[in-house]
Design a protein around this motif. Structure first.
Motif, PDB file in Angstrom:
ATOM      1  N   TYR A 120     -12.239  58.485  -9.100  1.00  0.00           N
ATOM      2  CA  TYR A 120     -12.732  59.418 -10.118  1.00  0.00           C
ATOM      3  C   TYR A 120     -13.562  60.531  -9.487  1.00  0.00           C
ATOM      4  CZ  TYR A 120     -15.172  61.372 -14.126  1.00  0.00           C
ATOM      5  OH  TYR A 120     -15.683  62.244 -15.062  1.00  0.00           O
ATOM      6  N   ALA A 123     -11.150  62.921  -8.043  1.00  0.00           N
ATOM      7  CA  ALA A 123     -10.422  63.644  -9.095  1.00  0.00           C
ATOM      8  C   ALA A 123     -11.265  64.747  -9.719  1.00  0.00           C
ATOM      9  CB  ALA A 123      -9.950  62.673 -10.170  1.00  0.00           C
ATOM     10  N   THR A 124     -12.576  64.584  -9.693  1.00  0.00           N
ATOM     11  CA  THR A 124     -13.470  65.575 -10.309  1.00  0.00           C
ATOM     12  C   THR A 124     -14.270  66.349  -9.263  1.00  0.00           C
ATOM     13  OG1 THR A 124     -15.170  63.853 -10.548  1.00  0.00           O
ATOM     14  CG2 THR A 124     -13.723  64.242 -12.442  1.00  0.00           C
ATOM     15  N   ARG A 157      -5.774  51.884 -11.329  1.00  0.00           N
ATOM     16  CA  ARG A 157      -7.060  52.550 -11.045  1.00  0.00           C
ATOM     17  C   ARG A 157      -6.869  54.057 -10.943  1.00  0.00           C
ATOM     18  NH1 ARG A 157     -11.158  54.644 -11.071  1.00  0.00           N
ATOM     19  NH2 ARG A 157     -12.927  54.542  -9.631  1.00  0.00           N
ATOM     20  N   THR A 158      -5.795  54.485 -10.324  1.00  0.00           N
ATOM     21  CA  THR A 158      -5.519  55.909 -10.183  1.00  0.00           C
ATOM     22  C   THR A 158      -5.159  56.532 -11.529  1.00  0.00           C
ATOM     23  OG1 THR A 158      -4.684  55.414  -7.958  1.00  0.00           O
ATOM     24  CG2 THR A 158      -4.193  57.587  -8.845  1.00  0.00           C
ATOM     25  N   ALA A 161      -8.459  56.954 -13.412  1.00  0.00           N
ATOM     26  CA  ALA A 161      -9.267  58.040 -12.862  1.00  0.00           C
ATOM     27  C   ALA A 161      -8.706  59.393 -13.260  1.00  0.00           C
ATOM     28  CB  ALA A 161      -9.350  57.914 -11.341  1.00  0.00           C
ATOM     29  N   ARG A 163      -6.820  60.159 -15.881  1.00  0.00           N
ATOM     30  CA  ARG A 163      -7.021  60.379 -17.318  1.00  0.00           C
ATOM     31  C   ARG A 163      -8.475  60.726 -17.611  1.00  0.00           C
ATOM     32  NH1 ARG A 163      -4.448  62.250 -21.709  1.00  0.00           N
ATOM     33  NH2 ARG A 163      -5.355  61.413 -23.622  1.00  0.00           N
ATOM     34  N   ALA A 164      -9.395  59.991 -17.007  1.00  0.00           N
ATOM     35  CA  ALA A 164     -10.815  60.248 -17.238  1.00  0.00           C
ATOM     36  C   ALA A 164     -11.213  61.638 -16.767  1.00  0.00           C
ATOM     37  CB  ALA A 164     -11.657  59.193 -16.529  1.00  0.00           C
ATOM     38  N   ALA A 165     -10.524  62.146 -15.739  1.00  0.00           N
ATOM     39  CA  ALA A 165     -10.816  63.469 -15.206  1.00  0.00           C
ATOM     40  C   ALA A 165     -10.084  64.583 -15.942  1.00  0.00           C
ATOM     41  CB  ALA A 165     -10.449  63.514 -13.723  1.00  0.00           C
TER      42      ALA A 165
END
Length: 267
Positions: A120, A123-124, A157-158, A161, A163-165
């Motif tokens: 994450y 990703a951000t 996990r990827t 991460a 989606r959350a980003a």
């Protein structure tokens, strides 16, 4: 914008293969300056890629770089769509690359346990990040994993991460046996169940299999249309004729299915 589902790798030191990849039917071509190229030919691979991308290309071209310096030679070229950054372990790795090539879209590749733990944050790390992906071969080698199912957790996990980003779902890494199309289809189906979207390929023969695996089936499209219509005809949560309960999240998923069927970027 057409949603890409197939990415085809081509070694940067073989321009003839790269040109064939550009007419293969892939959505995106990835010119590889790293693992597919012998160390002694990487300078030539970079020079050949710079020459190719000095003019616009008929479809998006990404380049998997081998060193941070390579991105400086590629930045600003009219044929470059994005850079894939291998072996990223920390968010700072991406910020350093972004500083070398302002405005270039970046796709970090997570190829170690540490990278997956930092998914994450990577990703951000910078607004230039457009997506993340796994480098599955290196990850399996590091962890001693065996078999496709061993990758379930890092793949999931990827997906989480990304989606959350606010990024698109990650594509699956390459399936190494280019002749085992049944195995490829089964692996793609499993990856789709985990929430992944599309896949990279090593050979054009893999592209139709990948596309069939990740596009919605006619039945899935029919069910999605039924859900969206039912939601439009009523307000709030509704029940379909077969008794299934439909709320906002279900409707949103159905709308994503219809967007995917049209090859549009889902919301």
């Amino acid at each position: 914008m057409t949603l890409p589902l197939t990415w085809l790798y081509a070694p940067g030191d073989r321009p003839v293969v790269v040109h064939k990849a550009l007419t293969s039917g892939a959505d995106v071509v990835i010119v590889d300056l790293e693992d597919a190229v012998a160390p002694g030919r990487r300078r030539y691979a970079l020079d050949a890629t710079v020459e190719l991308l000095s003019s616009a290309q008929p479809l998006p071209v990404h380049v998997r770089i081998d060193t941070p310096r390579a991105v400086e030679a590629l930045a600003g070229l009219p044929g470059l769509s994005a850079v894939r950054v291998p072996k990223v372990a920390h968010a700072t790795d991406i910020r350093r690359i972004a500083a070398r090539a302002p405005g270039v879209p970046l796709y970090p590749l997570l190829e170690s346990a540490l990278a997956v733990e930092h998914a994450y944050a990577i990703a951000t790390a910078h607004e230039a990040v457009r997506g993340i992906g796994l480098g599955e071969a290196d990850l399996q080698a590091e962890l001693g994993m065996r078999g496709d199912a061993a990758l379930d957790w890092p793949r999931a996990r990827t997906v989480f991460a990304a989606r959350a980003a606010g990024l698109l779902p990650p594509a699956q890494s390459v399936y190494p046996d280019v002749y085992d199309l049944d195995g490829l289809a089964a692996s793609c189906a499993h990856g789709r169940d985990l929430g992944m979207l599309g896949r990279a390929a090593l050979h054009p023969r893999q592209l139709p299999v990948i596309l069939r695996a990740f596009l919605p089936t006619p039945r899935e499209v029919e069910e999605a249309e039924e859900i969206v219509k039912a939601a439009a005809d009523d307000e709030g949560a509704v029940a379909l004729p077969d008794g299934r309960f439909v709320d906002g999240a279900v409707v949103a998923a159905a709308e994503r299915t219809l967007a995917l069927a049209r090859r549009e970027v889902p919301g």
